[in-house]
Design an enzyme around this catalytic site. Structure first.
Site, short mmCIF file in Angstrom:
data_model
loop_
_atom_site.label_atom_id
_atom_site.label_comp_id
_atom_site.label_asym_id
_atom_site.label_seq_id
_atom_site.Cartn_x
_atom_site.Cartn_y
_atom_site.Cartn_z
N HIS A 1 1.30 -1.24 -6.32
CA HIS A 1 1.85 -0.02 -5.71
C HIS A 1 2.88 -0.33 -4.64
CE1 HIS A 1 -1.56 -0.38 -2.69
NE2 HIS A 1 -0.62 0.05 -1.88
N ASP B 1 -3.67 -2.98 -9.94
CA ASP B 1 -2.88 -2.84 -8.72
C ASP B 1 -2.43 -4.20 -8.15
OD1 ASP B 1 -1.48 -1.67 -6.69
OD2 ASP B 1 -3.21 -0.77 -5.67
N SER C 1 -1.06 -3.35 2.64
CA SER C 1 -1.23 -3.47 1.20
C SER C 1 -0.55 -4.71 0.66
CB SER C 1 -0.64 -2.26 0.50
OG SER C 1 -1.51 -1.18 0.62
#
Lengths: 486, 485
Positions: free
Chosen positions: B70, B101, B180
């Site tokens: 992402h 992911d 992230s």
């Protein structure tokens, strides 16, 4: 009375106008008080907290009181009050039609109708200036109403069409059966109000209803039962063989078992109904209301049992077919829109609560229930609510599991739709009860329409009855089963 | 429920710095700036929405940078920043796994990687052991690290795709937007990749454990990323003694019952509905569907989740009260992408007579409204998310619909239905954009007739007028080309 009406325009500005105590309208109104108790749709053996509603009845001939039937829903006690003053006397329902939204009440109390006068009906819902009548703190008020528009409304069966007239009114918090007058004659009664918008059942329907009540057998009103799409486009019209300006509507569905079933077909273009030309948006030219939805044709001037001609274009040829009008009960839908005056059929089996799926149950998810109901129920309600088949007339939903060792492993199940019990297809509580009489190799097998989660429940058949009784005792469930009235 | 931590947009938090082993790690942790371009499925011919987001990543073997999918989805350009180095280094995605992911990016010029140590991986951290996250939360310029303990390890949904669940580790080390893709470190080695949060849990973040990372890295060893295989099973727990007896299970046997098999998935032809799975890959399955794995009770999906496409999974089952051993060869489920969030693809469309045809998928569904699951015509929801579970013989396959109508004299008066499944066009079954184009272009009748799947709806268009109007409609609505396949 006419003297009073001549000064009415001057009184339009004040919100509520008090009339003098001996005004004739006072003798044409009765206050109705209903104690009601709704069924608990989630626990269908019990009822919700009782409550009261007060509304207006209009005195008509034959010692009868005309009211909107919706106010009688789940009534446990009905009482009248004359002039909005005690004493209250017991009343009873003489006739009701929840589809038309009208009912007649009366009382056996001697002398109650002394001093009351039947209202005078207008020929049709027409007039120049309008007012309604209501009580406010036991004072008669006559707030002004202004004609806004006419719409065809859905009754408790969807698409059962009848005209309702919207008025903008000075009445506050009304919508409780107040009669609306013009020139001293009643042109309708208010069935609901939202803000300053009141919806009025017109006198035309009231007259038709009273005529029907006077017949040896009440015929009821008819529902055409069609789905259609516009025929505005020339390409579509040409495809169906129409030259020139498109007219009529394309039939895209008929309600199974309804008036049009077997008489109109998918891809028919409905050009005329009962002599009225249908335009390409599904409206016809009503003599008083102007362009209005074609569903009204089946209701206005007709009862169930009448036959009306329909001119159609079928396979590019014009022809006339006859449509025998039928009354369609709400219960004929796969997911009934309403369940007037009947309690929910259900079955408690081994702690599992099954009931017939209907909109009153789904409305427990609130005002926006059509969106907020559980996902799979939303899919079925959107796609199939109007589509019963010979094999599937109703859906049975598991509402809840009352936890017990007997039903260990299934405690979190809810909102599943039953497919079979012990291999038998299920579309009623009656069939379900019957199927539980036939266990398979010592087990009861309940299969649900597959979805996310458990789709098959297996229960011990030998312990089934004793476990059901024990669970009913533990959770204080007084009654195991309620069948639908058939 | 779970909230995806989007790169670059968040409030600042105060971090407790943790210095152990930082000198070694900090060189290898990078800040990633993704200039994205996300196309619109509603206006599929238009330039997409553009913007910049930041996330983190870290250097692994082979001069590669590992990050979250992402962080680098829909990228038009990626810049990498190293610790204490103000220069941007352009990079590109070399592999992206939306189902887990994770993504690999590589610098366009690998020279900067010289001397940057590749971080090493360790195994699954112990519950309650301490871990440290490294990254660039909230897009800050300096590396941040926070410490916390491992609070829970379980299978959880990965919100990036919206359709996948894999092993996930929950920690109270702060994981915020921008974190992230950053590494989660224990004893100087990587034990996971920070990736998402949960609005319902305060001060809790989630990271992708090495178990999932290794699956990703192993998968792409052959040069292409295939993604996770799908068993295609819907199961029921067997806590009910009656259900176990009915299945013929002995007192000490445990397992789960197969409720439904998705046609086209791995187990088709090997397993049957009502089979009881008692063991998966040698792990005994409990009545609640869990196995004991590394001292933990986890959903048995953890076992096939460790395998790659084409590998075999041995199962022990009870069928018709008989004990059997079977092997399932793992494969993909091709209709799955249409059910998941889509990234890195240009939207397909075809414009004819002002009608914009589009495939049915989660992206086109999302164009209906923010609350599309509840508000869109439910036939679309049914077709995408229920029908393949409800119908035994249903082969899940693509679908097309009209997503909008561009008003023109040729179409504006005709009945039209957007967001409704198309059944046939000119009598031909049409389920893909190429089929729509073929059915329209091969038609010689006076009208084009579009029949919809449900509700007996139809739309007609005058063929000659529509043919003649096409160029004008494209011109009027500034559509550069009538199709994208």
């Amino acid at each position: 009375m006419s003297r009073f009406l001549s000064i009415l325009p001057l009184l339009l500005i004040p919100l509520a106008v008090s009339a003098r105590p001996d005004h004739p309208v006072e003798h044409q109104l009765v206050t109705v008080r209903v104690t009601y108790q709704e069924w608990n749709e989630y626990r269908p053996w019990q009822k919700a907290k009782p409550s009261n509603r007060t509304f207006l009845g209009t005195v008509i001939s034959g010692n009868r009181i005309l009211v909107p039937s919706a106010y009688l829903r789940d009534a446990t006690l009905i009482q009248f009050e004359k002039y909005d003053r005690p004493p209250r006397v017991p009343a009873r329902i003489a006739h009701r039609d929840d589809q038309a939204g009208l009912a007649l009440l009366t009382t056996d109390e001697p002398g109650f109708f002394d001093g009351l006068e039947p209202v005078t009906f207008a020929e049709t819902a027409e007039g120049d200036s309008f007012y309604c009548a209501a009580w406010k703190s036991s004072q008669l008020i006559l707030p002004a109403c202004r004609w806004s528009q006419v719409k065809v409304f859905k009754s408790s069966v969807p698409y059962f069409g009848y005209a309702g007239i919207n008025f903008i009114t000075d009445l506050k918090n009304g919508g409780r059966g107040e009669p609306v007058f013009s020139g001293g004659k009643m042109i309708g009664i208010i069935k609901s109000q939202s803000g300053d918008q009141a919806t009025v059942i017109p006198v035309n329907l009231i007259r038709a209803y009273l005529n029907a009540v006077a017949m040896p057998e009440y015929p009821g009103f008819a529902r055409l039962g069609i789905d259609y799409q516009y025929n505005r486009g020339k390409a579509q019209a040409a495809y169906f063989g129409q030259d020139g300006e498109p007219s009529g509507v394309r039939i895209r569905g008929v309600f199974p078992g309804g008036s049009a079933d077997g008489h109109l077909q998918i891809d028919d273009v409905l050009l005329e109904l009962d002599g009225h030309k249908i335009n390409c948006q599904g409206d016809y030219d009503h003599p008083r209301y102007g362009l209005i939805d074609l569903n009204l044709i089946a209701t206005e001037g007709h009862y169930a049992g009448d036959v009306i001609p329909a001119k159609i274009l079928r396979n590019k040829k014009e022809m006339t077919v006859e449509i025998p009008l039928k009354n369609i009960h709400a219960s004929q839908a796969l997911i009934p829109y309403a369940r007037p005056n009947t309690p929910p059929p259900y079955l408690m089996a081994g702690g599992f609560v099954f009931r017939e799926l209907d909109c009153p149950y789904l409305r427990a998810w609130g005002d926006d229930w059509e969106k907020n109901i559980p996902a799979y129920l939303r899919v079925i309600n959107d796609m199939r609510s109007e589509s019963p088949t010979a094999e599937q007339k109703r859906l049975i939903v598991l509402t809840d599991v009352f936890p017990d060792e007997y039903n260990l492993g299934y405690h979190n199940m809810a909102q599943n739709i039953v497919k079979t019990v012990n291999g038998r297809p299920i579309d009623s509580i009656r069939k379900m009860e019957e199927a539980f009489q036939h266990p398979v190799d010592g087990f009861h097998i309940i299969e649900f329409i597959p979805s996310y989660g458990i789709n098959k429940v297996i229960l011990d058949a030998a312990e089934f009855e004793s476990a059901t009784s024990a669970i009913m005792e533990k959770y204080q469930i007084p009654q195991r089963i309620r069948l639908s009235e058939e | 429920m779970s909230k995806l931590i989007k790169p670059g947009t968040a409030l600042l938090f105060v971090f407790a710095l943790h210095f152990t082993a930082q000198a070694q790690v900090e060189k290898s942790v990078v800040k990633i700036v993704n200039q994205y371009n996300r196309f619109s499925w509603y206006t599929p011919w238009a330039s997409g929405s553009t913007g910049g987001g930041t996330g983190s990543g870290f250097v692994i073997s082979g001069k590669r940078i590992l990050t979250n999918a992402h962080v680098v989805s829909d990228s038009a350009m990626i810049l990498v920043y190293f610790h204490n180095d103000p220069n941007p280094y352009p990079a590109a995605v070399s592999t992206i796994g939306h189902d887990c992911d994770l993504a690999i990016i590589e610098l366009k010029d690998p020279a900067r990687m010289a001397g940057v140590p590749a971080l090493e991986f360790d195994g699954l951290p112990e519950l309650r052991s301490q871990v440290t996250t490294y990254g660039y939360p909230a897009g800050g310029k300096l590396l941040s690290s926070t410490a916390g303990v491992v609070s829970r390890i379980e299978m959880q949904s990965y919100v990036h795709s919206g359709m996948d669940a894999h092993l996930t580790v929950q920690t109270d080390a702060a994981i915020n937007p921008g974190n992230s893709g950053g590494p989660v470190i224990q004893n100087g080695k990587v034990v996971g990749v920070a990736f998402q949060g949960n609005q319902q849990l305060e001060n809790m973040g989630f990271f992708i454990p090495v178990h999932v990372v290794s699956h990703f890295l192993t998968d792409l060893e052959d040069g292409t990323y295939d993604g996770y295989p799908e068993l295609g099973l819907y199961l029921a727990g067997l806590d009910s003694p009656a259900a176990r007896r009915y299945a013929g299970m002995n007192g000490d046997e445990t397992g789960v019952r197969i409720e439904h098999i998705i046609k086209g998935c791995s187990v088709e032809g090997v397993l049957q509905e009502d089979d009881i799975i008692t063991s998966v890959g040698g792990y005994a399955v409990a009545n609640d569907g869990t196995v004991e794995w590394n001292g933990m009770r986890l959903d048995f999906g953890i076992i096939p989740d460790g395998l790659q496409k084409g590998q075999s999974l041995p199962l022990e089952i009870i069928r018709n009260k008989e004990r059997m051993k079977v092997d399932v060869t793992l494969s993909h489920y091709s209709p799955l992408p249409a059910k998941a969030n889509l990234y890195d693809v240009k939207p397909q469309y075809y414009v004819y007579g002002g009608l914009v045809f589009a495939p049915l998928n989660r992206e086109t569904l999302k164009t209906y409204s923010d609350n599309w699951i509840q508000e869109a015509p439910q036939e679309l929801i049914y077709e995408t998310y229920y029908r393949y579970i409800e119908e035994d013989d249903f082969s899940d396959s693509p679908n097309v619909m009209i997503i909008r109508q561009l008003n023109h004299e040729v179409n504006v008066e005709e009945a039209y239905y957007t967001y409704r499944l198309i059944d046939t066009i000119n009598g031909k079954k049409t389920r893909t954009i190429p089929e729509v184009i073929e059915a329209i272009e091969s038609n010689t009748a006076d009208q084009h007739i579009i029949q919809f799947r449900y509700g007996e709806r139809m739309t007609a268009l005058d063929r000659k007028k529509a043919d003649a109007a096409n160029a004008e409609i494209l011109e009027q609505y500034a559509i550069p080309k009538d199709r994208q396949l």
